[in-house]
Design a protein around this motif. Structure first.
Motif, PDB file in Angstrom:
ATOM      1  N   LEU A 262       0.819  -1.212   0.000  1.00 38.51           N
ATOM      2  CA  LEU A 262       0.000   0.000   0.000  1.00 38.51           C
ATOM      3  C   LEU A 262       0.857   1.269   0.000  1.00 38.51           C
ATOM      4  CD1 LEU A 262      -2.778  -0.910   2.622  1.00 38.51           C
ATOM      5  CD2 LEU A 262      -2.887  -1.109   0.135  1.00 38.51           C
ATOM      6  N   ASN A 263       2.197   1.096  -0.007  1.00 40.66           N
ATOM      7  CA  ASN A 263       3.123   2.238   0.045  1.00 40.66           C
ATOM      8  C   ASN A 263       2.966   3.045   1.336  1.00 40.66           C
ATOM      9  OD1 ASN A 263       4.344   1.775  -2.512  1.00 40.66           O
ATOM     10  ND2 ASN A 263       2.549   2.671  -3.519  1.00 40.66           N
ATOM     11  N   ILE A 264       2.717   2.327   2.424  1.00 39.01           N
ATOM     12  CA  ILE A 264       2.633   2.953   3.741  1.00 39.01           C
ATOM     13  C   ILE A 264       3.876   2.587   4.537  1.00 39.01           C
ATOM     14  CG2 ILE A 264       1.403   2.975   5.954  1.00 39.01           C
ATOM     15  CD1 ILE A 264      -1.173   2.519   4.448  1.00 39.01           C
ATOM     16  N   HIS A 265       4.576   3.612   5.033  1.00 36.48           N
ATOM     17  CA  HIS A 265       5.742   3.365   5.884  1.00 36.48           C
ATOM     18  C   HIS A 265       5.244   3.012   7.283  1.00 36.48           C
ATOM     19  CE1 HIS A 265       9.071   4.458   8.638  1.00 36.48           C
ATOM     20  NE2 HIS A 265       9.796   3.881   7.686  1.00 36.48           N
ATOM     21  N   LEU A 266       5.529   1.799   7.709  1.00 39.12           N
ATOM     22  CA  LEU A 266       4.955   1.283   8.959  1.00 39.12           C
ATOM     23  C   LEU A 266       6.044   1.006   9.982  1.00 39.12           C
ATOM     24  CD1 LEU A 266       2.253   0.314  10.251  1.00 39.12           C
ATOM     25  CD2 LEU A 266       2.835  -1.975   9.457  1.00 39.12           C
ATOM     26  N   THR A 267       5.829   1.507  11.198  1.00 41.81           N
ATOM     27  CA  THR A 267       6.700   1.200  12.334  1.00 41.81           C
ATOM     28  C   THR A 267       5.964   0.242  13.255  1.00 41.81           C
ATOM     29  OG1 THR A 267       7.726   3.397  12.224  1.00 41.81           O
ATOM     30  CG2 THR A 267       8.007   2.137  14.264  1.00 41.81           C
ATOM     31  N   VAL A 268       6.585  -0.890  13.571  1.00 38.39           N
ATOM     32  CA  VAL A 268       5.943  -1.927  14.391  1.00 38.39           C
ATOM     33  C   VAL A 268       6.708  -2.090  15.695  1.00 38.39           C
ATOM     34  CG1 VAL A 268       5.191  -4.325  14.524  1.00 38.39           C
ATOM     35  CG2 VAL A 268       5.132  -3.115  12.327  1.00 38.39           C
ATOM     36  N   ASN A 269       5.991  -1.998  16.814  1.00 33.81           N
ATOM     37  CA  ASN A 269       6.571  -2.213  18.147  1.00 33.81           C
ATOM     38  C   ASN A 269       5.858  -3.391  18.802  1.00 33.81           C
ATOM     39  OD1 ASN A 269       8.305   0.388  18.537  1.00 33.81           O
ATOM     40  ND2 ASN A 269       6.349   1.109  17.744  1.00 33.81           N
ATOM     41  N   VAL A 270       6.632  -4.362  19.251  1.00 36.58           N
ATOM     42  CA  VAL A 270       6.065  -5.587  19.823  1.00 36.58           C
ATOM     43  C   VAL A 270       6.562  -5.775  21.247  1.00 36.58           C
ATOM     44  CG1 VAL A 270       5.884  -8.091  19.629  1.00 36.58           C
ATOM     45  CG2 VAL A 270       5.909  -6.680  17.562  1.00 36.58           C
ATOM     46  N   SER A 271       5.634  -6.122  22.144  1.00 34.04           N
ATOM     47  CA  SER A 271       5.981  -6.440  23.525  1.00 34.04           C
ATOM     48  C   SER A 271       5.313  -7.759  23.897  1.00 34.04           C
ATOM     49  CB  SER A 271       5.512  -5.330  24.474  1.00 34.04           C
ATOM     50  OG  SER A 271       5.768  -5.666  25.830  1.00 34.04           O
ATOM     51  N   GLY A 272       6.102  -8.758  24.236  1.00 36.57           N
ATOM     52  CA  GLY A 272       5.562 -10.079  24.557  1.00 36.57           C
ATOM     53  C   GLY A 272       5.829 -11.063  23.428  1.00 36.57           C
ATOM     54  N   VAL A 273       5.444 -12.291  23.658  1.00 38.67           N
ATOM     55  CA  VAL A 273       5.688 -13.370  22.697  1.00 38.67           C
ATOM     56  C   VAL A 273       4.534 -13.437  21.705  1.00 38.67           C
ATOM     57  CG1 VAL A 273       6.080 -15.843  22.396  1.00 38.67           C
ATOM     58  CG2 VAL A 273       7.008 -14.663  24.401  1.00 38.67           C
ATOM     59  N   ILE A 274       4.839 -13.299  20.407  1.00 40.76           N
ATOM     60  CA  ILE A 274       3.821 -13.347  19.355  1.00 40.76           C
ATOM     61  C   ILE A 274       3.639 -14.790  18.897  1.00 40.76           C
ATOM     62  CG2 ILE A 274       3.131 -12.477  17.095  1.00 40.76           C
ATOM     63  CD1 ILE A 274       3.291 -10.351  19.220  1.00 40.76           C
ATOM     64  N   GLN A 275       2.750 -15.482  19.559  1.00 40.89           N
ATOM     65  CA  GLN A 275       2.451 -16.874  19.192  1.00 40.89           C
ATOM     66  C   GLN A 275       0.984 -17.132  19.525  1.00 40.89           C
ATOM     67  OE1 GLN A 275       5.006 -19.781  20.997  1.00 40.89           O
ATOM     68  NE2 GLN A 275       4.231 -21.455  19.761  1.00 40.89           N
ATOM     69  N   PHE A 276       0.116 -17.012  18.497  1.00 43.24           N
ATOM     70  CA  PHE A 276      -1.319 -17.070  18.709  1.00 43.24           C
ATOM     71  C   PHE A 276      -1.934 -18.252  17.968  1.00 43.24           C
ATOM     72  CE2 PHE A 276      -0.386 -12.369  18.206  1.00 43.24           C
ATOM     73  CZ  PHE A 276      -0.169 -12.165  19.559  1.00 43.24           C
ATOM     74  N   PRO A 277      -3.132 -18.676  18.398  1.00 40.66           N
ATOM     75  CA  PRO A 277      -3.901 -19.633  17.595  1.00 40.66           C
ATOM     76  C   PRO A 277      -4.191 -19.032  16.224  1.00 40.66           C
ATOM     77  CG  PRO A 277      -4.827 -19.415  19.807  1.00 40.66           C
ATOM     78  CD  PRO A 277      -3.793 -18.344  19.675  1.00 40.66           C
TER      79      PRO A 277
END
Length: 371
Positions: A262-277
């Motif tokens: 989409l030509n969107i500059h995205l900043t991603v911040n993650v806290s915790g373990v990313i492991q979902f159903p």
């Protein structure tokens, strides 16, 4: 055969028929519980679903006394209990009498209503083979211990319920697989036909611009090229929504890839373990898709920030932009299908979706999903 034995067989048969006919899980369990209580000496009952993390959810209850039903059954949904603890430790194998229930005791001590002489209950796990779903609890006034015959009857009903839950879950899985296949088929068809056609129109318009010497004709071809390019971007976004490439590499990578498209500059911040159903992961991805689409179409900016925070009980997803913003009239429905879709997806998993937006100051979307 005694009259009581005949009555028990009859009630089990009626419950089996109800469980086999119903396809909606919660109404099915409520109906079966109600029929069981009406046909036996048990007078009240409730069902907990318990997930792999041990989190309990009260999904059905019948004929609860005032003390237990008070404030949306708050006393049944909090505190400790032998049955839940034993279930979490995988030690609850059959129907059993509960000598002490802290939840019932808390309800009685709270003085928030009549407990109808309910002081103890019996419990039984709901399972099918090695797959476990939760527990069924039943009680009667002035009864601290149920007979072996009553516990055997309770166990028979729990077996029927467990089998029915398994059947419905399998049906839902089959429906989800069929839906994914249909989405993939439609995505392939759109890519092979409409997507390629739009690309061809773009090339034709470009050639028209280069070949024509008439300024008005050139401008017409430029407009056709711009409109076609916009339609091509929309089509690619639609194909992504139908078949999200990249989820196999993880949620974050899929979100980043979609934002790049989409030509969107995205900043991603993650806290915790990313492991979902898988269902939770796809819901988060679909919600993010809708939010990024809204930013591209309406915010007037090409930058956004995402925060994902995983707690022991919830997943928090925050998506922020500093675009145009908007105002929602509380007396009217949501201003776009995209926002309604985000809210519906969050609600479907027992979560919530909220917005904070001001004209000229951007928008912040907050999603909370139970985990």
């Amino acid at each position: 055969m005694s009259d009581k034995e005949h009555s028990n067989i009859t009630i089990l048969k009626e419950i089996a028929e109800l469980l086999n006919e119903e396809t909606d899980l919660i109404p099915m369990l409520k109906g079966a519980l109600s029929k069981f209580l009406n046909g036996t000496n048990f007078e009240t009952g409730w069902i907990f679903f318990i997930n792999e993390k041990g989190k309990t959810e009260l999904i059905a209850q019948e004929n609860l006394p005032e003390a237990l039903s008070y404030n949306n059954c708050q006393h049944l949904q909090k505190g400790g209990c032998w049955c839940v603890s034993r279930y979490r430790r995988n030690e609850l194998k059959k129907a059993s009498n509960i000598i002490e229930c802290q939840r019932i005791e808390a309800a009685i001590e709270s003085n928030t209503g009549d407990n109808a002489n309910i002081t103890h209950h019996a419990t039984v796990p709901l399972q099918s083979g090695d797959e476990r779903f939760g527990i069924l609890n039943v009680a009667s006034p002035k009864t601290a211990k149920f007979t072996d015959e009553e516990l055997e009857l309770l166990e028979s009903v729990a077996f029927q319920m467990g089998s029915a839950i398994k059947r419905i879950n399998l049906t839902k899985q089959e429906q989800e697989i069929a839906l994914v296949r249909e989405r993939n088929r439609l995505a392939r068809d759109l890519h092979d036909s409409v997507n390629q056609l739009l690309f061809s129109v773009t090339l034709t318009a470009r050639a028209g611009i280069e070949m024509s010497e008439n300024r008005e004709v050139k401008e017409t071809f430029k407009e056709v090229q711009q409109l076609t390019q916009s339609a091509l971007t929309e089509m690619r976004a639609l194909i992504w929504q139908l078949r999200p490439k990249g989820l196999e590499s993880g949620l974050i990578e899929a979100i980043k890839a979609y934002s790049e498209m989409l030509n969107i500059h995205l900043t991603v911040n993650v806290s915790g373990v990313i492991q979902f159903p898988s269902r939770v992961e796809e819901t988060l991805f679909r919600i993010t898709q809708e939010a990024l689409n809204n930013i591209r179409k309406h915010a007037g900016v090409q930058e956004a920030i995402i925060y994902i925070t995983v707690t022991p009980t919830d997943i928090l997803l925050v998506i922020k932009d500093e675009g145009r913003g908007f105002v929602i009239d509380p007396q009217r429905s949501l201003p776009s299908i995209g926002l309604q879709s985000i809210q519906d997806r969050a609600t479907a998993l027992g979560g919530s979706a909220d917005w904070v937006s001001h004209i000229g100051k951007g928008t912040e979307l907050l999603i909370r999903l139970p985990y």
